[in-house]
Design a protein around this motif. Structure first.
Motif, PDB file in Angstrom:
ATOM      1  N   HIS A 153       1.039 -15.402   1.918  1.00 35.45           N
ATOM      2  CA  HIS A 153       1.363 -14.031   1.502  1.00 35.45           C
ATOM      3  C   HIS A 153       2.727 -14.085   0.784  1.00 35.45           C
ATOM      4  O   HIS A 153       3.706 -14.798   1.141  1.00 35.45           O
ATOM      5  CB  HIS A 153       1.230 -13.127   2.642  1.00 35.45           C
ATOM      6  N   ASP A 193       0.814  -1.159   0.053  1.00 35.15           N
ATOM      7  CA  ASP A 193      -0.020  -0.020  -0.103  1.00 35.15           C
ATOM      8  C   ASP A 193       0.814   1.132  -0.003  1.00 35.15           C
ATOM      9  O   ASP A 193       0.554   2.245   0.786  1.00 35.15           O
ATOM     10  CB  ASP A 193      -1.063  -0.009   0.953  1.00 35.15           C
ATOM     11  N   ASN A 214      -2.067  -5.856   8.561  1.00 37.03           N
ATOM     12  CA  ASN A 214      -3.153  -6.334   7.406  1.00 37.03           C
ATOM     13  C   ASN A 214      -4.102  -7.258   7.970  1.00 37.03           C
ATOM     14  O   ASN A 214      -3.424  -8.419   8.050  1.00 37.03           O
ATOM     15  CB  ASN A 214      -2.316  -6.673   6.479  1.00 37.03           C
TER      16      ASN A 214
END
Length: 252
Positions: free
Chosen positions: A107, A54, A201
């Protein structure tokens, strides 16, 4: 040397000053410190690589663990290029082969270098759920699935290490790794560093079970002296207790 929050800034500075703790950064994007490796204990090193999420640059931790005449890698570096750089560092500074690697969830900060490792002949293992979730996400998929850790709170051996599936937390498939000789718990992204005031997150988190996952880890390894989070500075068992504060603050 045991890692506690009071000593972390001094140890981080020492790691940056130690020869070999920072690799060649010529290929790192502007503002990216590149790969850093710091020895925590005899035979245990923490590797830290950097990437953006982000639009914010974050560090990502993993471990290198010596088992006799070979090494075990806990999580790849964050991305293929950083993992290649990590392989070069290992060859030049340790000089032992990597026998296997573990990916602690699906991830990309955990699996981004899987293809690089497997191309080098290093088998990569993970929770069975990680294989499925990695494929669904379009991330590199570890070729090997650990057995016997489907149920929350279950464990399995991996050489000298013990793998715990505490249940869903930061991700539904997150696992932790216990180093019994050094009393180090590698919590991965299920554990946040002490300086954080939020859960990070949570897009793929199991918010309902996460507190119980941490309680499983606390019950299994009350003798832990060092706890390694997926991002940020290591500490002691207070990192696990800190998680409960974060859960309460988030209303979880």
């Amino acid at each position: 040397m045991k890692y506690h929050a009071f000593y972390a800034p001094w140890l981080l500075l020492l790691g940056l000053l130690t020869v070999g703790c920072q690799s060649d950064h010529r290929h790192s994007p502007p503002g990216n410190p590149g790969l850093q490796v710091e020895q925590l204990e005899p035979g245990v090193w923490m590797h830290t690589s950097y990437n953006t999420f982000d639009g914010v640059l974050y560090p990502s931790n993993g471990l290198i663990v010596r088992e006799g005449d070979h090494l075990v890698l806990l999580d790849s570096a964050w991305g293929a290029e950083a993992t290649e750089e990590l392989q070069v560092w290992i060859d030049e500074e340790i000089g032992l082969p990597v026998d296997r690697a573990l990916s602690t969830h699906f991830h990309s900060d955990r699996t981004g270098g899987v293809a690089v490792l497997e191309a080098a002949g290093i088998p990569v293992w993970s929770h069975p759920m990680t294989q499925r979730l990695s494929a669904e996400e379009g991330n590199p998929v570890p070729a090997n699935a650990l057995k016997g850790i489907e149920a929350p709170g279950s464990t399995t051996g991996s050489g000298s290490l013990e793998v715990l599936y505490p249940g869903g937390g930061h991700a539904r498939d997150n696992i932790m790794v216990w180093l019994p000789e050094q009393k180090i718990l590698y919590g991965g992204c299920a554990v946040r560093e002490l300086a954080t005031d939020n859960l990070g997150n949570t897009a793929d988190a199991d918010l309902g079970y996460w507190p119980q996952a941490i309680r499983h880890a606390q019950a299994m390894y009350p003798q832990a002296e060092v706890v390694i989070p997926g991002h940020g500075k290591p500490g002691g068992p207070e990192l696990l207790e800190h998680m409960h504060t974060l859960f309460e603050d988030s209303g979880n």
